[in-house]
Design an enzyme around this catalytic site. Structure first.
Site, PDB file in Angstrom:
ATOM      1  N   GLU A  97       2.163   2.077 -36.026  1.00 44.25           N
ATOM      2  CA  GLU A  97       1.206   1.134 -36.598  1.00 44.25           C
ATOM      3  C   GLU A  97       0.954  -0.005 -35.607  1.00 44.25           C
ATOM      4  OE1 GLU A  97       3.070  -0.665 -39.960  1.00 44.25           O
ATOM      5  OE2 GLU A  97       1.444  -2.079 -40.313  1.00 44.25           O
ATOM      6  N   PHE A  98      -0.289  -0.375 -35.448  1.00 45.39           N
ATOM      7  CA  PHE A  98      -0.598  -1.534 -34.618  1.00 45.39           C
ATOM      8  C   PHE A  98      -0.481  -2.780 -35.485  1.00 45.39           C
ATOM      9  CE2 PHE A  98      -3.115  -4.812 -32.722  1.00 45.39           C
ATOM     10  CZ  PHE A  98      -2.825  -4.679 -31.367  1.00 45.39           C
ATOM     11  N   ILE A  99       0.254  -3.756 -34.994  1.00 45.58           N
ATOM     12  CA  ILE A  99       0.355  -5.012 -35.743  1.00 45.58           C
ATOM     13  C   ILE A  99      -0.298  -6.119 -34.929  1.00 45.58           C
ATOM     14  CG2 ILE A  99       1.944  -6.758 -36.678  1.00 45.58           C
ATOM     15  CD1 ILE A  99       3.850  -4.543 -37.412  1.00 45.58           C
ATOM     16  N   ASP A 202      19.744  -5.083 -31.940  1.00 44.68           N
ATOM     17  CA  ASP A 202      19.458  -5.726 -30.647  1.00 44.68           C
ATOM     18  C   ASP A 202      18.496  -6.889 -30.891  1.00 44.68           C
ATOM     19  OD1 ASP A 202      19.324  -6.290 -27.978  1.00 44.68           O
ATOM     20  OD2 ASP A 202      18.009  -4.632 -27.447  1.00 44.68           O
TER      21      ASP A 202
HETATM   22  N1  LIG Z   1       3.443  -2.225 -33.250  1.00 42.25           N
HETATM   23  C1  LIG Z   1       2.907  -3.035 -32.353  1.00 42.25           C
HETATM   24  N2  LIG Z   1       1.628  -3.462 -32.498  1.00 42.25           N
HETATM   25  C2  LIG Z   1       1.061  -4.265 -31.574  1.00 42.25           C
HETATM   26  N3  LIG Z   1       1.694  -4.705 -30.465  1.00 42.25           N
HETATM   27  C3  LIG Z   1       2.974  -4.315 -30.280  1.00 42.25           C
HETATM   28  C4  LIG Z   1       3.635  -3.476 -31.201  1.00 42.25           C
HETATM   29  N4  LIG Z   1       4.908  -3.257 -30.751  1.00 42.25           N
HETATM   30  C5  LIG Z   1       5.018  -3.936 -29.619  1.00 42.25           C
HETATM   31  N5  LIG Z   1       3.864  -4.584 -29.314  1.00 42.25           N
HETATM   32  C6  LIG Z   1       3.591  -5.394 -28.114  1.00 42.25           C
HETATM   33  O1  LIG Z   1       3.576  -4.545 -26.996  1.00 42.25           O
HETATM   34  C7  LIG Z   1       4.346  -5.038 -25.937  1.00 42.25           C
HETATM   35  C8  LIG Z   1       5.250  -3.963 -25.424  1.00 42.25           C
HETATM   36  O2  LIG Z   1       6.076  -3.458 -26.463  1.00 42.25           O
HETATM   37  P1  LIG Z   1       7.638  -3.301 -26.304  1.00 42.25           P
HETATM   38  O3  LIG Z   1       8.244  -4.623 -26.004  1.00 42.25           O
HETATM   39  O4  LIG Z   1       8.125  -2.562 -27.468  1.00 42.25           O
HETATM   40  O5  LIG Z   1       7.665  -2.405 -24.989  1.00 42.25           O
HETATM   41  P2  LIG Z   1       8.840  -1.692 -24.251  1.00 42.25           P
HETATM   42  O6  LIG Z   1       8.435  -1.554 -22.826  1.00 42.25           O
HETATM   43  O7  LIG Z   1       9.189  -0.426 -24.970  1.00 42.25           O
HETATM   44  O8  LIG Z   1      10.043  -2.589 -24.505  1.00 42.25           O
HETATM   45  P3  LIG Z   1      10.790  -3.710 -23.711  1.00 42.25           P
HETATM   46  O9  LIG Z   1      10.328  -5.005 -24.297  1.00 42.25           O
HETATM   47  O10 LIG Z   1      12.188  -3.381 -24.096  1.00 42.25           O
HETATM   48  O11 LIG Z   1      10.483  -3.552 -22.295  1.00 42.25           O
HETATM   49  C9  LIG Z   1       5.093  -6.230 -26.481  1.00 42.25           C
HETATM   50  O12 LIG Z   1       4.638  -7.362 -25.806  1.00 42.25           O
HETATM   51  C10 LIG Z   1       4.727  -6.343 -27.925  1.00 42.25           C
HETATM   52  O13 LIG Z   1       4.266  -7.633 -28.204  1.00 42.25           O
END
Ligand SMILES: Nc1ncnc2c1ncn2[C@@H]1O[C@H](COP(=O)(O)OP(=O)(O)OP(=O)(O)O)[C@@H](O)[C@H]1O
Length: 362
Positions: A97-99, A202
Site C-alpha cells: 500500500e502506498f501511504i 527495529d
Molecule cells: N508504504 C509506503 N508508502 C509510501 N512511501 C513509503 C512507504 N514505505 C516506505 N516509504 C518511503 O520510501 C522510502 C524508502 O523506503 P524504505 O526506507 O522502506 O527503504 P529501504 O531501502 O528498504 O529501507 P532502509 O530505510 O532500511 O534503507 C522511505 O523514505 C519511506 O519514506
C-alpha cells in the site's frame, strides 16, 4: 520493445489483482538505502514498490510477513503488503500500500498507545519467535519458535551474537563470559508473567512516520514475538558513540536534525568488516559523509512512561523487576553493533556482561 506481461511481475500484479487497468506513472521515491523504491500511480490508486537487484525474495518475504503480522492486529497503521516475489532478471520485489506521509511526526502519545495496542493484540500461540528469520540491521536474526523465553533469548539473541563475535573477531573472552551470562539469566525473570507479543523489532526514528491525518505509521519491521515488556512505548535512540539516549519523544518533529548531528559524531567509529561490506557500500553511497550507521540507530527498550508525552493511562501493566532486565535487552543491540561496526561497542557490551555476572554471582 514493450516488455511482455510475464517479464514484469510488478506490472502484471498491479494490472490484475491490484485491480488497475492502467498505470499512469512510475516515480522514484527517495529515502531508502538498501532498495530502490518507486511509486506506481494507477486508476486504482497508488502502490509502493521496492526492488532489489542483488538479493532474492527472502528479504521481502520477511518484510511482508512482518508487515502483515502488524497489519492484522488492526492497531497501529502499517502499509498493507500485497505481493513479493522474484524478478525475472534476478533480484526481488515487494508491492505494498502506498501511504501519503504527513509533514509532522504525529502525536507521540498516540504512537505510544497504538504500539502498546499492537503489542497487546499480537499474541502468539507458538511461543517466542516468528515464522521466518529476518535481520537486525544486516545481521541475521534467528526466529525459530521456542516455547521458553529465557531459552529463546539466551540462544537466538545473545548466543547468536556472541558466536558471531567469536567467529569474526576471534573474541573468545566476550563469547565465554557472555555465554556464562546467557546460561544464568533465569533469576532475572522471577515472578514475571512471560507472555509473547508482537514487536516491530527495529523501532527507530527512520522507521516511524505519520500519515496525512497525523496518524502514526511504522515501517520496515524486524518482527518477532518477544516478551511483553509492559511498556506503553519503549523507544529511544541511542547515539552510537556513547549510547547517550536522545529521546525521540523530545524531538518535536525535528528528529532528523538531531539524528544527523548524532550521526555526525559516529563517522570515526566506523569499522568495516567483511560480513557487512554489501550493506556498507550501499549506505556510503546513499549518505556520503554521514556513512553507514544511520540504519542502525538502536531501538532500546527504555523509559517506561517517564516521558511526558507518554504520560497517561498504561495500556499494559509493567512487569516487576524490569529495571534489572533492561540492560540485558540492550546487550543484544550492543552486541549487534559490535558485530556490525567493530570494537567501538565492545566495552559497552562487556561491561553489561560483567555487571550481570557480578550481580548474579555467576
Ligand atoms: N508504504 C509506503 N508508502 C509510501 N512511501 C513509503 C512507504 N514505505 C516506505 N516509504 C518511503 O520510501 C522510502 C524508502 O523506503 P524504505 O526506507 O522502506 O527503504 P529501504 O531501502 O528498504 O529501507 P532502509 O530505510 O532500511 O534503507 C522511505 O523514505 C519511506 O519514506
Amino acid at each position: 520493445m514493450m516488455a511482455a506481461m510475464g517479464d514484469d511481475p510488478i506490472r502484471e500484479w498491479i494490472l490484475s489483482e491490484g485491480k488497475a487497468t492502467q498505470i499512469t506513472g512510475i516515480r522514484p521515491v527517495g529515502g531508502g538505502c538498501i532498495n530502490r523504491a518507486s511509486r506506481y500511480d494507477t486508476d486504482a490508486g497508488s502502490f509502493f514498490v521496492k526492488t532489489n537487484r542483488g538479493i532474492g525474495p527472502s528479504m521481502f518475504e520477511a518484510e511482508a510477513l512482518g508487515l502483515s503480522a502488524m497489519y492484522e492486529t488492526g492497531s497501529i497503521r502499517v502499509p498493507r503488503p500485497f505481493k513479493f516475489g522474484a524478478l525475472p532478471t534476478g533480484g526481488s520485489y515487494i508491492i505494498m500500500e502506498f501511504i501519503e506521509f504527513g509533514a509532522s511526526r504525529g502525536d507521540q502519545s498516540v504512537l505510544g498507545r497504538k504500539l502498546a495496542e499492537m503489542h497487546k493484540a499480537g499474541k502468539s500461540a507458538k511461543g517466542f519467535g516468528f515464522d521466518i528469520d529476518n535481520t537486525i540491521g544486516s545481521t541475521p536474526q534467528i526466529n525459530t519458535w521456542t516455547s521458553d523465553w529465557i531459552e529463546f533469548y539466551s540462544k537466538h539473541r545473545l548466543g547468536y551474537q556472541l558466536k558471531l563475535a567469536r567467529d569474526q573477531y576471534g573474541d573468545s573472552t566476550i563469547y565465554e563470559r557472555g555465554q556464562r551470562l546467557a546460561k544464568n539469566i533465569g533469576p532475572l525473570f522471577e515472578n514475571v508473567v512471560i507472555e509473547p507479543c508482537l514487536l516491530q523489532g527495529d523501532l527507530w526514528s527512520g522507521n516511524i512516520s505519520s500519515d496525512k491525518n497525523g496518524e502514526p505509521v511504522i515501517l520496515d519491521p524486524a518482527c518477532y514475538c518477544n516478551i511483553a515488556s509492559g511498556f506503553k512505548a519503549p523507544i529511544a535512540i541511542g547515539s552510537m558513540s556513547s549510547l547517550q539516549r536522545v529521546s525521540m519523544i523530545d524531538l518535536n518533529g525535528d528528529t532528523n536534525s538531531i539524528l544527523l548531528r548524532e550521526l555526525g559524531k559516529l563517522t570515526q567509529l566506523r569499522r568495516l568488516n567483511v560480513l557487512n561490506m554489501g550493506i556498507m557500500r550501499q549506505n556510503l553511497e546513499c549518505h556520503g559523509v554521514l556513512g553507514l550507521e544511520d540504519l542502525f540507530i538502536m531501538p532500546i527498550l527504555r523509559y517506561p512512561c517517564s516521558q511526558s508525552s507518554f504520560s497517561g493511562e498504561r495500556v499494559m501493566p509493567k512487569q516487576p523487576g524490569f529495571e534489572k532486565r533492561r540492560d540485558l535487552y540492550m546487550l543484544y543491540h550492543y552486541l549487534n553493533h559490535y558485530n556490525l561496526f567493530g570494537s567501538g561497542y565492545r566495552s559497552s557490551a562487556m561491561s553489561i556482561i560483567d555487571d550481570y555476572l557480578r550481580m548474579l554471582k555467576a
